[in-house]
Design a protein around this motif. Structure first.
Motif, short mmCIF file in Angstrom:
data_model
loop_
_atom_site.label_atom_id
_atom_site.label_comp_id
_atom_site.label_asym_id
_atom_site.label_seq_id
_atom_site.Cartn_x
_atom_site.Cartn_y
_atom_site.Cartn_z
N GLY A 199 28.49 35.78 -57.49
CA GLY A 199 28.59 34.30 -57.11
C GLY A 199 29.20 33.79 -58.30
N PHE A 200 29.77 32.59 -58.01
CA PHE A 200 30.54 31.64 -59.04
C PHE A 200 29.56 31.23 -60.02
CE2 PHE A 200 31.20 27.60 -60.53
CZ PHE A 200 32.40 27.63 -61.11
N TRP A 201 28.47 30.66 -59.52
CA TRP A 201 27.30 30.04 -60.71
C TRP A 201 26.81 30.95 -61.74
CZ3 TRP A 201 28.18 25.29 -61.69
CH2 TRP A 201 28.64 24.47 -60.71
N LYS A 202 26.67 32.31 -61.09
CA LYS A 202 26.02 33.37 -62.00
C LYS A 202 27.04 33.70 -63.12
CE LYS A 202 26.69 37.69 -61.91
NZ LYS A 202 26.61 38.90 -61.42
N GLU B 179 22.78 38.84 -57.72
CA GLU B 179 23.65 38.62 -56.66
C GLU B 179 24.84 37.75 -57.38
OE1 GLU B 179 21.26 35.49 -55.12
OE2 GLU B 179 19.74 36.80 -54.23
#
Length: 405
Positions: free
Chosen positions: A96-99, A94
């Protein structure tokens, strides 16, 4: 053949300028350039050029940590799927920033961990372990890909020259890539020149670095180009509407996974090996670049290597975080500033300093340390004038091309 010889000569000239500067000054790029310039304006300008090289190394490391994180993620996703951990693979896949932040932090943690251990016990030790693994993975993947339909067509396209595609723009682009592949223009080769033994034969060391770099690049081409034609044969879009090759980012992160998906379970295994190979290559490139600011901080004598590594790793990762937060405007900007503008400019200025401010006798004296008969060699007949008159011009052509593109 003439193009290849010119490429080798120009890259070798730049590389030797930085290695010679480092061993002469026995310091990093800031002190080395300052020492060449002397106590006046040239010395202060030299220190500023060295400072720009450090900033460029930090900015380049920041965006490259993000790319390396992507490669690590693309290695883990198919690996998790092979292990039956599909939910974990889906979460990691997925966007996303946190990944991206987590994967970039992993890349930086590995890099800092290696650099903390020092040059011999850290960078050199792990490079000697990872580079053979890199070569073995590439050769194994080449053998597998050669059994797939379309690979031999790609091999012919790679090995048989098409002179109709040669152009001045292609040569300029290749020169720009040369700076990045050898880390010229960020002070890395200056640092490693300062680490070399006084008895080391500098031209021989430089030639070894060049041949290894070119050899790995050639083997990588034997893998990448045939795999593109395999993907094309499987119905994966390789070319855009105008018939040109897809952009490198699209090719790597979209096209290649799509091709592996067409190959079933074999493709899943190949995907793990392929992205593991790229992740290893990226990590080994990060080690020497982090060494540049770390060694500069250590040279001040105010902080230990461990704390310098942690400090510079934290600073660089903060820049990576900022790039991720403002990804659209900053990511492409960081790449352009590093590769298109700063590295060619710094490379030209280093050649000017070494060519004109380091006397001919000083250059010969430094080179004779490892080769007493240096003045009788072919290298000595062309290199001193080459770095004075030719080397400074070539990177400025690359810079001008980037500014007008």
């Amino acid at each position: 053949m003439n193009k290849t010889r010119a490429q080798f000569t120009s890259r070798f000239g730049f590389l030797m300028a930085e290695l010679t500067l480092g061993r002469y000054a026995q310091s990093g790029v800031i002190q080395a350039m300052s020492r060449l310039g002397g106590a006046g304006t040239a010395g202060r300008l030299g220190a500023a050029i060295g400072g720009l090289a450090i900033l460029t190394a930090c900015l380049g490391q920041a965006f490259y940590a993000i790319v390396t994180g992507w490669l690590i993620g693309d290695t883990l996703i198919p690996m998790l799927e092979l292990l039956g951990l599909n939910n974990w693979a889906r979460r990691l896949d997925e966007a996303g920033f946190w990944k991206d932040w987590g994967l970039a932090s992993l890349a930086m943690l590995v890099t800092v961990g290696v650099v903390v251990a020092g040059v011999n016990q850290g960078i050199e030790r792990w490079s000697k372990r990872l580079m053979p693994l890199l070569i073995v993975l590439m050769l194994a993947l080449i053998l597998v890909f050669m059994t797939l339909p379309g690979a031999t067509t790609g091999l012919a396209a790679y090995l048989v020259p098409d002179v109709s595609r040669l152009s001045a723009q292609l040569v300029v682009d290749a020169m720009g890539q040369a700076f990045f592949s050898l880390s010229i223009g960020v002070g890395a080769m200056v640092i490693y020149g300062s680490y070399l033994s006084r008895q080391a034969n500098l031209p021989r060391v430089g030639a070894q670095v060049m041949f290894i770099d070119m050899g790995v690049a050639f083997i990588a081409g034997l893998l990448i180009v045939p795999s593109m034609f395999v993907a094309d044969g499987l119905g994966v879009d390789i070319f855009n509407a105008s018939g040109q090759l897809q952009s490198s980012s699209t090719l790597l992160f979209d096209v290649m996974p799509a091709m592996f998906a067409q190959l079933g379970r074999l493709g899943a295994g190949l995907e793990v090996a392929f992205f593991a190979l790229l992740a290893i290559a990226a990590l080994t490139s990060m080690f020497p670049v982090l060494e540049v600011p770390v060694a500069t901080v250590v040279e001040t004598g105010r902080i230990s290597r461990r704390w310098a590594s942690l400090l510079m790793g934290a600073v660089i990762f903060a820049i990576s975080t900022l790039i991720l937060v403002y990804f659209d405007p900053l990511f492409g900007w960081a790449i352009s500033v590093t590769i298109t503008y700063n590295m060619p400019l710094i490379g030209a200025l280093v050649c000017l300093y070494v060519g004109w401010l380091l006397s001919r006798d000083a250059k010969l004296r430094e080179l004779r340390r490892g080769s007493p008969d240096m003045e009788k060699t072919l290298f000595w007949r062309w290199w001193p004038w080459y770095i004075r008159f030719v080397c400074p011009i070539l990177p400025l052509v690359v810079l001008f091309n980037g500014l007008t593109d």
